[in-house]
Design a protein around this motif. Structure first.
Motif, PDB file in Angstrom:
ATOM      1  N   ASP A  74      34.627 111.867  58.140  1.00  0.00           N
ATOM      2  CA  ASP A  74      34.293 110.868  59.150  1.00  0.00           C
ATOM      3  C   ASP A  74      33.951 111.599  60.447  1.00  0.00           C
ATOM      4  O   ASP A  74      34.771 112.368  60.969  1.00  0.00           O
ATOM      5  CB  ASP A  74      35.473 109.914  59.364  1.00  0.00           C
ATOM      6  CG  ASP A  74      35.126 108.764  60.277  1.00  0.00           C
ATOM      7  OD1 ASP A  74      34.786 109.016  61.457  1.00  0.00           O
ATOM      8  OD2 ASP A  74      35.230 107.609  59.841  1.00  0.00           O
ATOM      9  N   ALA A  75      32.756 111.385  60.968  1.00  0.00           N
ATOM     10  CA  ALA A  75      32.283 112.123  62.136  1.00  0.00           C
ATOM     11  C   ALA A  75      32.963 111.687  63.427  1.00  0.00           C
ATOM     12  O   ALA A  75      32.882 112.382  64.435  1.00  0.00           O
ATOM     13  CB  ALA A  75      30.768 111.961  62.281  1.00  0.00           C
ATOM     14  N   GLU A  76      33.647 110.559  63.419  1.00  0.00           N
ATOM     15  CA  GLU A  76      34.304 110.094  64.638  1.00  0.00           C
ATOM     16  C   GLU A  76      35.776 110.469  64.698  1.00  0.00           C
ATOM     17  O   GLU A  76      36.278 110.834  65.754  1.00  0.00           O
ATOM     18  CB  GLU A  76      34.117 108.591  64.783  1.00  0.00           C
ATOM     19  CG  GLU A  76      32.657 108.243  65.042  1.00  0.00           C
ATOM     20  CD  GLU A  76      32.464 106.793  65.439  1.00  0.00           C
ATOM     21  OE1 GLU A  76      33.441 106.126  65.832  1.00  0.00           O
ATOM     22  OE2 GLU A  76      31.324 106.338  65.347  1.00  0.00           O
ATOM     23  N   ASN A  77      36.487 110.396  63.561  1.00  0.00           N
ATOM     24  CA  ASN A  77      37.925 110.666  63.628  1.00  0.00           C
ATOM     25  C   ASN A  77      38.372 111.864  62.789  1.00  0.00           C
ATOM     26  O   ASN A  77      39.539 112.217  62.802  1.00  0.00           O
ATOM     27  CB  ASN A  77      38.730 109.410  63.255  1.00  0.00           C
ATOM     28  CG  ASN A  77      38.517 108.985  61.826  1.00  0.00           C
ATOM     29  OD1 ASN A  77      38.215 109.781  60.948  1.00  0.00           O
ATOM     30  ND2 ASN A  77      38.684 107.689  61.585  1.00  0.00           N
ATOM     31  N   GLY A  78      37.453 112.467  62.038  1.00  0.00           N
ATOM     32  CA  GLY A  78      37.775 113.668  61.276  1.00  0.00           C
ATOM     33  C   GLY A  78      38.511 113.439  59.968  1.00  0.00           C
ATOM     34  O   GLY A  78      38.917 114.401  59.321  1.00  0.00           O
ATOM     35  N   SER A  79      38.649 112.200  59.544  1.00  0.00           N
ATOM     36  CA  SER A  79      39.364 111.953  58.287  1.00  0.00           C
ATOM     37  C   SER A  79      38.482 112.303  57.089  1.00  0.00           C
ATOM     38  O   SER A  79      37.256 112.235  57.144  1.00  0.00           O
ATOM     39  CB  SER A  79      39.833 110.501  58.203  1.00  0.00           C
ATOM     40  OG  SER A  79      38.728 109.625  58.155  1.00  0.00           O
ATOM     41  N   VAL A  80      39.126 112.702  56.012  1.00  0.00           N
ATOM     42  CA  VAL A  80      38.428 113.038  54.774  1.00  0.00           C
ATOM     43  C   VAL A  80      38.135 111.737  54.032  1.00  0.00           C
ATOM     44  O   VAL A  80      39.052 111.017  53.648  1.00  0.00           O
ATOM     45  CB  VAL A  80      39.273 113.993  53.903  1.00  0.00           C
ATOM     46  CG1 VAL A  80      38.579 114.255  52.571  1.00  0.00           C
ATOM     47  CG2 VAL A  80      39.557 115.296  54.638  1.00  0.00           C
ATOM     48  N   LEU A  81      36.854 111.442  53.844  1.00  0.00           N
ATOM     49  CA  LEU A  81      36.446 110.223  53.146  1.00  0.00           C
ATOM     50  C   LEU A  81      36.192 110.482  51.672  1.00  0.00           C
ATOM     51  O   LEU A  81      36.360 109.603  50.840  1.00  0.00           O
ATOM     52  CB  LEU A  81      35.175 109.654  53.784  1.00  0.00           C
ATOM     53  CG  LEU A  81      35.273 109.321  55.275  1.00  0.00           C
ATOM     54  CD1 LEU A  81      33.908 108.933  55.817  1.00  0.00           C
ATOM     55  CD2 LEU A  81      36.289 108.215  55.499  1.00  0.00           C
ATOM     56  N   LYS A  82      35.768 111.696  51.354  1.00  0.00           N
ATOM     57  CA  LYS A  82      35.464 112.070  49.975  1.00  0.00           C
ATOM     58  C   LYS A  82      35.772 113.551  49.824  1.00  0.00           C
ATOM     59  O   LYS A  82      35.494 114.349  50.716  1.00  0.00           O
ATOM     60  CB  LYS A  82      33.991 111.810  49.676  1.00  0.00           C
ATOM     61  CG  LYS A  82      33.521 112.280  48.316  1.00  0.00           C
ATOM     62  CD  LYS A  82      32.021 112.062  48.169  1.00  0.00           C
ATOM     63  CE  LYS A  82      31.463 112.970  47.097  1.00  0.00           C
ATOM     64  NZ  LYS A  82      30.007 113.006  47.109  1.00  0.00           N
ATOM     65  N   TYR A  83      36.337 113.901  48.671  1.00  0.00           N
ATOM     66  CA  TYR A  83      36.662 115.293  48.394  1.00  0.00           C
ATOM     67  C   TYR A  83      36.456 115.561  46.914  1.00  0.00           C
ATOM     68  O   TYR A  83      36.876 114.776  46.069  1.00  0.00           O
ATOM     69  CB  TYR A  83      38.114 115.570  48.779  1.00  0.00           C
ATOM     70  CG  TYR A  83      38.663 116.875  48.263  1.00  0.00           C
ATOM     71  CD1 TYR A  83      38.187 118.082  48.740  1.00  0.00           C
ATOM     72  CD2 TYR A  83      39.663 116.890  47.304  1.00  0.00           C
ATOM     73  CE1 TYR A  83      38.696 119.280  48.276  1.00  0.00           C
ATOM     74  CE2 TYR A  83      40.181 118.085  46.834  1.00  0.00           C
ATOM     75  CZ  TYR A  83      39.688 119.274  47.325  1.00  0.00           C
ATOM     76  OH  TYR A  83      40.192 120.464  46.867  1.00  0.00           O
ATOM     77  N   LYS A  84      35.775 116.656  46.629  1.00  0.00           N
ATOM     78  CA  LYS A  84      35.564 117.044  45.239  1.00  0.00           C
ATOM     79  C   LYS A  84      35.599 118.565  45.159  1.00  0.00           C
ATOM     80  O   LYS A  84      35.001 119.248  45.986  1.00  0.00           O
ATOM     81  CB  LYS A  84      34.213 116.532  44.759  1.00  0.00           C
ATOM     82  CG  LYS A  84      33.890 116.873  43.323  1.00  0.00           C
ATOM     83  CD  LYS A  84      32.510 116.288  42.961  1.00  0.00           C
ATOM     84  CE  LYS A  84      32.082 116.769  41.589  1.00  0.00           C
ATOM     85  NZ  LYS A  84      30.712 116.341  41.292  1.00  0.00           N
ATOM     86  N   LYS A  85      36.312 119.074  44.176  1.00  0.00           N
ATOM     87  CA  LYS A  85      36.378 120.519  43.940  1.00  0.00           C
ATOM     88  C   LYS A  85      36.115 120.731  42.460  1.00  0.00           C
ATOM     89  O   LYS A  85      36.738 120.095  41.611  1.00  0.00           O
ATOM     90  CB  LYS A  85      37.769 121.034  44.327  1.00  0.00           C
ATOM     91  CG  LYS A  85      37.973 122.501  44.064  1.00  0.00           C
ATOM     92  CD  LYS A  85      39.291 122.979  44.665  1.00  0.00           C
ATOM     93  CE  LYS A  85      40.372 123.032  43.644  1.00  0.00           C
ATOM     94  NZ  LYS A  85      41.621 123.650  44.144  1.00  0.00           N
ATOM     95  N   ASP A  86      35.140 121.602  42.169  1.00  0.00           N
ATOM     96  CA  ASP A  86      34.737 121.768  40.775  1.00  0.00           C
ATOM     97  C   ASP A  86      34.276 123.204  40.569  1.00  0.00           C
ATOM     98  O   ASP A  86      33.792 123.856  41.495  1.00  0.00           O
ATOM     99  CB  ASP A  86      33.578 120.813  40.477  1.00  0.00           C
ATOM    100  CG  ASP A  86      33.446 120.464  39.015  1.00  0.00           C
ATOM    101  OD1 ASP A  86      34.215 120.978  38.183  1.00  0.00           O
ATOM    102  OD2 ASP A  86      32.550 119.652  38.706  1.00  0.00           O
ATOM    103  N   TRP A  87      34.420 123.689  39.336  1.00  0.00           N
ATOM    104  CA  TRP A  87      33.899 125.011  39.002  1.00  0.00           C
ATOM    105  C   TRP A  87      32.386 124.957  39.052  1.00  0.00           C
ATOM    106  O   TRP A  87      31.782 124.039  38.530  1.00  0.00           O
ATOM    107  CB  TRP A  87      34.368 125.458  37.624  1.00  0.00           C
ATOM    108  CG  TRP A  87      35.804 125.785  37.611  1.00  0.00           C
ATOM    109  CD1 TRP A  87      36.818 125.012  37.137  1.00  0.00           C
ATOM    110  CD2 TRP A  87      36.434 126.965  38.117  1.00  0.00           C
ATOM    111  NE1 TRP A  87      38.032 125.626  37.322  1.00  0.00           N
ATOM    112  CE2 TRP A  87      37.820 126.843  37.924  1.00  0.00           C
ATOM    113  CE3 TRP A  87      35.956 128.124  38.728  1.00  0.00           C
ATOM    114  CZ2 TRP A  87      38.726 127.830  38.316  1.00  0.00           C
ATOM    115  CZ3 TRP A  87      36.846 129.104  39.125  1.00  0.00           C
ATOM    116  CH2 TRP A  87      38.212 128.946  38.909  1.00  0.00           C
ATOM    117  N   ASP A  88      31.800 125.956  39.685  1.00  0.00           N
ATOM    118  CA  ASP A  88      30.353 126.021  39.809  1.00  0.00           C
ATOM    119  C   ASP A  88      29.739 126.546  38.548  1.00  0.00           C
ATOM    120  O   ASP A  88      30.156 127.388  37.887  1.00  0.00           O
ATOM    121  CB  ASP A  88      29.973 126.890  41.015  1.00  0.00           C
ATOM    122  CG  ASP A  88      28.488 126.953  41.222  1.00  0.00           C
ATOM    123  OD1 ASP A  88      27.826 125.927  41.039  1.00  0.00           O
ATOM    124  OD2 ASP A  88      27.988 128.037  41.563  1.00  0.00           O
TER     125      ASP A  88
END
Length: 88
Positions: A74-88
């Motif tokens: 979120d560009a206003e409050n810095g909260s994480v809206l989406k997160y994904k971690k995956d092997w490339d």
């Protein structure tokens, strides 16, 4: 039917954003969430401001140790809206 919508570039978005995080601040929020430091990254692919569902967000992608990390911050409050971690 043609689409006459204008698209704002990053500098223009920053002018109308008001009270938004900088790109570095947004990246720092993503790194904090991933429990990484910038000097540990293999490379940063993208840190871009965009709009999603009427909300200003930073789309962030970076790589570390064979893993791809993707965030929407979120560009206003810095909260994480989406997160994904995956092997490339």
């Amino acid at each position: 039917m043609t689409n006459n919508m204008n698209t704002l570039n990053d500098k223009e978005l920053e002018k109308v954003a008001g009270g938004t995080l900088t790109q570095d601040e947004a990246l720092s929020k993503a790194l904090e969430h991933a429990q990484l430091k910038k000097d540990q990254l293999d490379f940063v692919k993208k840190v871009e401001m965009d709009y999603e569902h009427g909300r200003k967000v930073y789309e962030i992608e970076f790589y570390q140790g064979g893993l791809e990390y993707e965030f929407n911050i979120d560009a206003e409050n810095g909260s994480v809206l989406k997160y994904k971690k995956d092997w490339d």
